[in-house]
Design an enzyme around this catalytic site. Structure first.
Site, PDB file in Angstrom:
ATOM      1  CG  ASP A  93     121.718  20.242  33.444  1.00  0.00           C
ATOM      2  OD1 ASP A  93     120.834  21.058  33.770  1.00  0.00           O
ATOM      3  OD2 ASP A  93     122.280  19.478  34.247  1.00  0.00           O
ATOM      4  CG  ASP A 105     117.857  22.516  36.201  1.00  0.00           C
ATOM      5  OD1 ASP A 105     118.593  22.247  35.234  1.00  0.00           O
ATOM      6  OD2 ASP A 105     117.750  21.782  37.196  1.00  0.00           O
TER       7      ASP A 105
END
Length: 435
Positions: free
Chosen positions: A43, A285
């Protein structure tokens, strides 16, 4: 096994295998001594690395896909089974970071230290428990631990296992909508590349297609260090932007989106720059599955696609899947790639035009039937819950990042985070072929 401090060696690279999951990408973390192994999401939209802690029955995850129970069994880290495990102290920099306080003494005050002890830096109480929030209402609760993390390294091209002692991570006892753990790759001090000393260099990833989901036999590489930045002359580079309110995000500027050979649909100026309050821009992201774009820009793209795609809409599948555009496309035999769905290109600052692979834009949501398969556009509309972070409660819309580049659109695209220069590079490629 070699114990090494990554910041001491300029020639050290990390090369970790990444596997495809149903809604993102996973890497393995080996924590503790002896190592306990965990599959966690990669992430770039957050900093904290965490794993479930306790026992398989004590770890609680609410809204984690099991409608018959509030808990879902998952592998958990046992601190007592690691001879090298310790708690982070209240005065440690990671404790101050996780509690996001303007006053560095607050965590020690919350831990019950006396004023003389925390003012003199002598309080040895553990860091108080934390909460960490993500987009979409996800939340984890836990405490900070320090232990050895073991990774696959390369020194002068020779593969070796490397131990990094003192790695700080979240030992999470309960969560909402986050069942398995996350490796944070943001730019904050808590992130994995930051703690290992790679934020002054960079890293890269090349995500396999989602057709390899849940298949551990197919992996691609996450690379940290000089090797990630070498021989990238043919990449499309765009400068990284900076936000004063969300400094740990990887921001880039989106200038437009083109469909096929058509002229670019111009993005609003807020997507190619960040204002003095830290709003605007597009973040990269990997913890968000699909790319999200704001209205009315997003609606313009949908309208243009509808006008050029020669297939019948499947309104039924749009209702059932939640995707905005689904089409009945011809399919005489698998893998159903022969269609006239147009390519989409993202236009970034610096004349960087990234033409996405078709499978990174459309996805078959049905099996072939009567020589037809329904494919949906896997972009979505931006809203307040789209950003996967712990940095700001006001994100999406007019506040925070204006758009998100998600992991689905990064499949079969090598992405380079050149932190030494301050730029992001892209190159479409078959990541399975180059794994």
């Amino acid at each position: 096994m070699v114990i090494i401090n990554s910041t001491k060696f300029d020639f050290l690279d990390i090369i970790e295998p990444v596997t495809t999951y149903t809604d993102g990408y996973l890497l393995s973390l080996n924590l503790g001594m002896p190592p306990q192994v965990f599959q966690v999401y990669l992430d770039t939209g957050s900093d904290l690395t965490w794993v479930p802690c306790g026992t398989n029955t004590s770890y609680q995850c609410l809204e984690c896909g099991n409608e018959h129970s509030t808990s879902k069994p998952t592998p958990t880290f046992s601190p007592s089974q690691s001879s090298s495990n310790m708690r982070e102290l209240c005065g440690g920099r990671f404790c101050v970071d996780i509690h996001s306080s303007d006053n560095s003494h607050d965590p020690c005050a919350a831990a019950g230290c006396t004023i003389p002890s925390f003012m003199s830096g002598l309080c040895t109480r553990p860091c108080p428990p934390f909460s960490y929030t993500y987009g979409g209402g996800a939340l984890v609760l836990g405490s900070l631990a320090k232990d050895i993390v073991t990774l696959h390294g390369s020194i002068y091209g020779i593969g070796i296992l490397l131990d990094f002692p003192g790695f700080c991570f979240g030992c999470v006892g309960s969560s909402i909508r986050e069942p398995i753990g996350i490796a944070g790759f943001g730019k904050g001090s808590l992130s994995l590349p930051s703690q290992l000393g790679f934020l002054d260099k960079g890293f890269s990833h090349c995500f396999l297609g989602f057709r390899y989901a849940r298949n551990p036999n197919f992996t691609s590489s996450l690379i940290m260090g000089d090797l990630a930045l070498s021989a990238k002359y043919d990449f499309l580079f765009t400068p990284m932007l900076k936000s004063i309110t969300n400094p740990n995000f990887y921001y880039i500027g989106l200038e437009g989106v083109s469909i096929g050979d058509g002229a670019a649909i111009v993005a609003p100026p807020s997507l190619s720059s960040i204002d003095c309050e830290g709003n605007g821009g597009m973040i990269i992201d990997t913890g968000t599955t699909y790319t999200h774009l704001p209205d009315p820009f997003y609606t313009s793209i949908l309208s243009s696609l509808t006008s050029v795609i020669p297939y019948e809409r499947s309104y039924d599948l749009e209702m059932r899947t939640g995707f905005d555009l689904c089409f009945k496309t011809p399919c005489t035999h698998a893998p159903c790639t022969q269609d006239e769905l147009p390519l989409l290109s993202l236009h970034f600052l610096g004349d960087a035009k990234l033409t996405l692979p078709k499978e990174s834009c459309y996805y078959a949501v049905t099996a072939p039937k009567n020589s037809v398969v329904v494919k949906c556009l896997l972009f979505q509309r931006m809203d307040e819950d789209d950003v996967d972070s712990d940095y700001d409660d006001d994100v999406g819309g007019a506040n925070g990042p204006g758009a998100v580049l998600g992991s689905f659109q990064m499949q079969n695209v090598e992405v380079v985070y050149d932190l030494e220069v301050g730029r992001i590079g892209f190159q479409p490629k078959d990541c399975a072929l180059h794994a």
